[in-house]
Design a protein around this motif. Structure first.
Motif, PDB file in Angstrom:
ATOM      1  N   LEU B 160       8.406 -15.346 -30.700  1.00 27.04           N
ATOM      2  CA  LEU B 160       8.464 -14.472 -29.526  1.00 27.04           C
ATOM      3  C   LEU B 160       9.895 -14.221 -29.100  1.00 27.04           C
ATOM      4  O   LEU B 160      10.266 -13.091 -28.782  1.00 27.04           O
ATOM      5  N   LEU B 161      10.712 -15.279 -29.110  1.00 27.84           N
ATOM      6  CA  LEU B 161      12.109 -15.113 -28.715  1.00 27.84           C
ATOM      7  C   LEU B 161      12.791 -14.160 -29.683  1.00 27.84           C
ATOM      8  O   LEU B 161      13.528 -13.253 -29.275  1.00 27.84           O
ATOM      9  N   MET B 163      11.337 -11.872 -31.310  1.00 23.57           N
ATOM     10  CA  MET B 163      10.826 -10.534 -31.012  1.00 23.57           C
ATOM     11  C   MET B 163      11.587  -9.909 -29.858  1.00 23.57           C
ATOM     12  O   MET B 163      11.958  -8.738 -29.909  1.00 23.57           O
ATOM     13  N   VAL B 164      11.801 -10.712 -28.810  1.00 24.88           N
ATOM     14  CA  VAL B 164      12.501 -10.174 -27.640  1.00 24.88           C
ATOM     15  C   VAL B 164      13.933  -9.797 -28.006  1.00 24.88           C
ATOM     16  O   VAL B 164      14.429  -8.741 -27.607  1.00 24.88           O
ATOM     17  N   VAL B 165      14.589 -10.645 -28.807  1.00 24.88           N
ATOM     18  CA  VAL B 165      15.961 -10.324 -29.210  1.00 24.88           C
ATOM     19  C   VAL B 165      15.979  -9.047 -30.030  1.00 24.88           C
ATOM     20  O   VAL B 165      16.808  -8.167 -29.808  1.00 24.88           O
ATOM     21  N   SER B 166      15.037  -8.912 -30.967  1.00 22.64           N
ATOM     22  CA  SER B 166      15.053  -7.672 -31.749  1.00 22.64           C
ATOM     23  C   SER B 166      14.694  -6.467 -30.886  1.00 22.64           C
ATOM     24  O   SER B 166      15.134  -5.366 -31.157  1.00 22.64           O
ATOM     25  N   TYR B 167      13.882  -6.675 -29.844  1.00 22.81           N
ATOM     26  CA  TYR B 167      13.574  -5.583 -28.921  1.00 22.81           C
ATOM     27  C   TYR B 167      14.853  -5.115 -28.235  1.00 22.81           C
ATOM     28  O   TYR B 167      15.151  -3.935 -28.178  1.00 22.81           O
ATOM     29  N   THR B 168      15.628  -6.100 -27.746  1.00 18.10           N
ATOM     30  CA  THR B 168      16.868  -5.776 -27.058  1.00 18.10           C
ATOM     31  C   THR B 168      17.838  -5.052 -27.986  1.00 18.10           C
ATOM     32  O   THR B 168      18.531  -4.140 -27.590  1.00 18.10           O
ATOM     33  N   LYS B 170      17.046  -3.341 -30.673  1.00 16.25           N
ATOM     34  CA  LYS B 170      16.427  -2.194 -31.322  1.00 16.25           C
ATOM     35  C   LYS B 170      16.144  -2.385 -32.813  1.00 16.25           C
ATOM     36  O   LYS B 170      16.293  -1.471 -33.605  1.00 16.25           O
ATOM     37  N   LEU B 252       5.667  -6.867 -38.527  1.00 16.73           N
ATOM     38  CA  LEU B 252       5.363  -6.269 -37.230  1.00 16.73           C
ATOM     39  C   LEU B 252       6.158  -4.987 -37.008  1.00 16.73           C
ATOM     40  O   LEU B 252       6.017  -4.328 -35.985  1.00 16.73           O
ATOM     41  N   ILE B 254       9.467  -4.761 -36.722  1.00 16.76           N
ATOM     42  CA  ILE B 254      10.698  -4.887 -35.946  1.00 16.76           C
ATOM     43  C   ILE B 254      11.765  -5.593 -36.748  1.00 16.76           C
ATOM     44  O   ILE B 254      12.759  -6.055 -36.212  1.00 16.76           O
TER      45      ILE B 254
END
Lengths: 306, 312
Positions: B160-161, B163-168, B170, B252, B254
């Protein structure tokens, strides 16, 4: 014991606050503001400013965080950008599906993992031991998403025994539970085995054998009790992990649980939903680990002393 | 070898079911001046599975390095007439939905996995080691800050972490690098800190200190080499985990972005064809499984071999 519990809770709380702060900062410094995501491209630039003002996005980040935390404590995690619904409602809708899956997966893990670990330890260095341990190492090495696809192909498509995706009856949970449970079973089997082997070296086991007790009695009622202590803790931690962490399994088998909404929120760049669900999952895991620690202290008095 | 003979003899002279563990072969061969590497070598000779895994890893790394020489095809060259072609003599694993040779893309995908397995893991472990050494050596506020930060990172589920880092950031391979490095340093820091704490009390560190050796020299010259067995064991845990995490993130959508290739991404892209063309999604998964399994088998052996060093 009471002192230990309080101490443990006092440790968990700041971690939870720090986790939410880090999460908030990471998600709120993202370039590309949420208004554009919400309204898509066709919105006038002046309107963006109006919405930003209204949503409080122009305030300093710590003020925003403070507001977020205060609202979160009241169960308000904001509104999803894409689905236009309360994040807390979406999470509460998804959670039961995840709980169900976690319970099934945990059952698979325990019923396979613990006996496998015991057998391996009793038959140490034999073919049975090697086979079980290779099998459990495979569970740990398996890419979950791929195992899921493989099972769908084999058991749902080729053999037609089970449904491919969905969540309508217990039948639908068989494949996801096996995929998810295998992984945890591997860890549990290895931990059970190594602990049992460690305990079997003790003098009291030798005494039990010298008394002429049968091997089965020695293993089950003398050794296992002590060997299971760390395993029980691991089990509690795994349940916490399963409750929060079935991200891959849920996406593949189409179960609308917490993992699924997190991945969806990621895909649609729905920040409040992503933030809410990640925070919720992390909180479950932190609390779960705390419960595991307390359980360990409760079962093993030696821990409480220090 | 006399040493080992006595050990085996002793073991045989005891009645079999006294609950004593059989003297392990590796321990029986342990001599006084044996190094960590000798133990690993002995383990590789005894443990066939670990040795085979080692060979598999080396072969896959070579395949990644020499990918262009192992296949006549380009990984990104599309050919519509070969669209979803079944496995044949020309295309061992058939072609994907754009007519690209599947085997070629898997070979190139090995590069991503090898890189992800090694690079972010090494960066994270270097950061973790330095922070762990500092926390253990200096103690006090430095220790408190570093360890609480590690607690927070470890509280997040790592996927999850990431995922959040890759979200930030992009998405993309670079963000996976950073995401994995951001997640993995904490465990290293924790282990190295514990090791540093116990080493700090040893006589040789005391001696170095009384000679007036610089603090950084004590940390990196005297304490760090004693953390090596722990670091090797951590490495054997971290590499397969990173490879799996990359595959999951790419699956996923990302992680690695098309047209670049990665095993996880290939499974994701071929998922819609699972029922008609199952080999497309299954083959890259087999590659992931073999690679990760090999690391885990080897890691298991290494952990057993280094066990006496870890109890220190």
């Amino acid at each position: 014991m009471a002192k230990y519990i309080i101490k443990r809770i006092l440790v968990a709380f700041p971690v939870l606050v720090a986790v939410s702060l880090i999460l908030f900062i990471m998600l709120n410094v993202v370039p590309g503001d949420p208004v554009t995501v919400m309204m898509r491209e066709h919105i006038k630039p002046e309107l963006i400013e109006v919405f930003k003002e209204r949503m409080g996005l122009n305030e300093p980040i710590f003020v925003q965080f403070g507001k977020y935390v205060l609202n979160a404590l009241r169960g308000d995690f904001g509104m999803s950008y894409k689905l236009k619904r309360d994040v807390s409602a979406l999470i509460l809708e998804a959670f039961p599906h995840t709980i169900k899956l976690a319970i099934y997966a945990a059952l698979v893990a325990w019923f396979i993992g613990i006996p496998a670990g015991i057998f391996s330890a009793v038959k140490q260095n034999t073919l049975v031991d090697r086979a079980f341990m290779s099998f459990s190492l495979m569970g740990v090495s398996l890419p979950v998403f791929w195992a899921g696809l493989l099972m769908q192909y084999l058991f749902a498509f080729k053999l037609g025994w089970l449904p491919v995706t969905g969540y309508y009856s217990p039948k639908y949970y068989v494949l996801p539970a096996i995929v998810l449970g295998w992984q945890s079973a591997g860890t549990i089997a290895r931990l059970t085995r190594s602990n049992l082997l460690e305990v079997m070296k003790n003098d009291y086991i030798r005494t039990a054998r010298a008394k002429g007790l049968g091997e089965a009695v020695v293993v089950v009622s003398h050794a296992l009790k002590n060997a299971m202590l760390p395993v029980v803790t691991m089990m509690a931690m795994q349940v916490a992990g399963l409750l929060g962490g079935a991200v891959m399994t849920e996406s593949i088998f189409g179960i609308p649980g917490l993992g699924r909404i997190t991945v969806d929120a990621m895909g649609t760049r729905d920040m409040p939903l992503l933030q809410g669900s990640v925070l919720f999952i992390t909180a479950i895991i932190i609390i779960g680990n705390m419960v595991a620690d307390l359980l360990y202290a409760f079962l093993d008095p030696r821990i409480r002393v220090e | 070898m006399q040493n080992s003979d006595i050990l085996t003899l002793n073991n045989q002279s005891l009645p079999p079911d006294l609950g004593l563990p059989p003297a392990e072969d590796i321990d029986a061969e342990l001599l006084d001046n044996e190094t960590m590497w000798d133990r690993i070598k002995i383990m590789l000779r005894k443990n066939k599975l670990a040795a085979a895994s080692f060979v598999v890893i080396v072969l896959m790394c070579l395949a990644a390095a020499f990918a262009p020489f192992l296949t006549p095809y380009e990984p990104n060259k599309t050919s519509l007439k070969d669209r979803l072609a079944p496995p044949s003599r020309e295309h061992i694993l058939g072609c994907d939905e754009l007519g690209r040779d599947h085997f070629t893309r898997m070979l190139y995908g090995t590069r991503v996995s090898v890189m992800i397995g090694l690079l972010p893991t090494s960066v994270a472990m270097i950061i973790g080691t330095v922070l762990g050494l500092m926390a253990g050596f200096y103690g006090g506020k430095i220790d408190f800050v570093i360890m609480r930060l590690a607690d927070v990172v470890l509280a997040f589920p790592s996927l999850l972490l990431a995922m959040v880092v890759s979200y930030t950031l992009k998405g993309g391979i670079i963000s996976i690098f950073l995401a994995l490095a951001a997640v993995k340093w904490a465990r290293t820091a924790r282990v190295i800190r514990a090791q540093t704490l116990s080493m700090k009390e040893k006589e040789f560190v005391e001696a170095a200190r009384s000679l007036g050796v610089k603090k950084s020299t004590i940390m990196f010259r005297h304490i760090l080499p004693n953390c090596l067995p722990n670091l090797i064991v951590l490495l054997t845990l971290n590499i397969p985990e990173s490879i799996l995490d990359e595959a999951s993130l790419s699956f996923l959508g990302i992680g690695a972005q098309p047209p670049s290739t990665s095993w996880g991404l290939m499974v994701f892209r071929c998922k819609p064809f699972l029922f008609e063309y199952p080999w497309l999604a299954i083959a890259p998964g087999v590659a992931i499984l073999i690679f990760v399994l090999a690391f885990n088998f080897l890691g298991d052996g290494v952990r057993d071999a280094l066990d006496p060093y870890l109890k220190d």
